[in-house]
Motif scaffolding. Sequence first.
Motif: not given
Length: 346
Positions: A238-252
């Motif tokens: 259900a929520y993977a889209a939010v998680s992936l966008g946050l991962l790519h944008g935060s560039q940890p």
Amino acid sequence: MNAPTGRLESSLTLPQPYLLFLGDTTEAGYAKTAFGLADWAADRCVGELAIGGCTVTTGLPPMSPAEARAAGARSLVIGVANQGGVIGDSWVAVLVEAMEAGLDIISGLHVRLASLPALAEAAKRTGQRLIDVRTPPPSIPIGNGRKRSGKRLLTVGTDCALGKKYTALALHRAFVERGIDADFRATGQTGIMIAGGGMPMDAVVSDFEAGAAEILSPDASADHWDLIEGQGSIFNPAYAAVSLGLLHGSQPDVFVVCHDPTRKVILGMESFALPSIEEVIDLTIRLGSRTNPAIRCGGVSLNTSSYDADAAEALMAAERERLGLPVTDPIRGGASFDALVENILA
């Protein structure tokens, strides 16, 4: 626990202290907003309010809206983050009662408070405010993938509601205690209420998730750390889209995997097995390296709240041996948590 301080891209002025509303919740994981505020902003909470059928408690004194107002409360916070972010029919009368007692209503749910006619009418009649926290700023850009200055850590999870916010908050506190320039970056309604600002990532249109994460954690000095609260899981259907966008944008530069060892299936989706910690590490590196090729796993955060001290330490020791990484419960702290901090900073 102390609430974080630091530079934030947006700020909120919320009426405090709070009365925490638990509704008729039976799953502690869905009451994470109430628990988060009770744990990290206890000095701003006077009590809790539940209705029939509720089986969870924050441990704060039970109060009616009138009792809470007499004790100094200025608002009722809906402390439940249920599936779909909806307000139950059985809640409405209590929320109206709270406004009649002189309390504003604060919500981090997806549904807008004023969209419910009974609440809108009560707000007009009483003069109390309906405050929706889960409202992203206008004109969010799409992500551009440009590498930003400064250092970043993202908490990721095997699932939802198992410790990503608590881990980021605990790490932020540890960094500040060590004299490190650091900010806690809130990405969900509870974190935003604690920190006073942030980005409600799951209310952002999908195309702009990465851009929202980029503006949440902007360019900073080379020695500055942003400790970014993770959302959902890249394995959650259900929520993977939010998680992936946050991962790519935060560039940890570093990520910490958060896991509840008692959970075997995705919360609310019992037909989906929980991924292993190793699977999360592998996929996070593969996907995260798209915007930061140097991404690495700093360690593992276990939610051992259902274990006694000896059992928790035995589990963490076994996982450290198995994974070859620091493994800790940030709420328990101690040497294992210090080891995680040191590995992140290495």
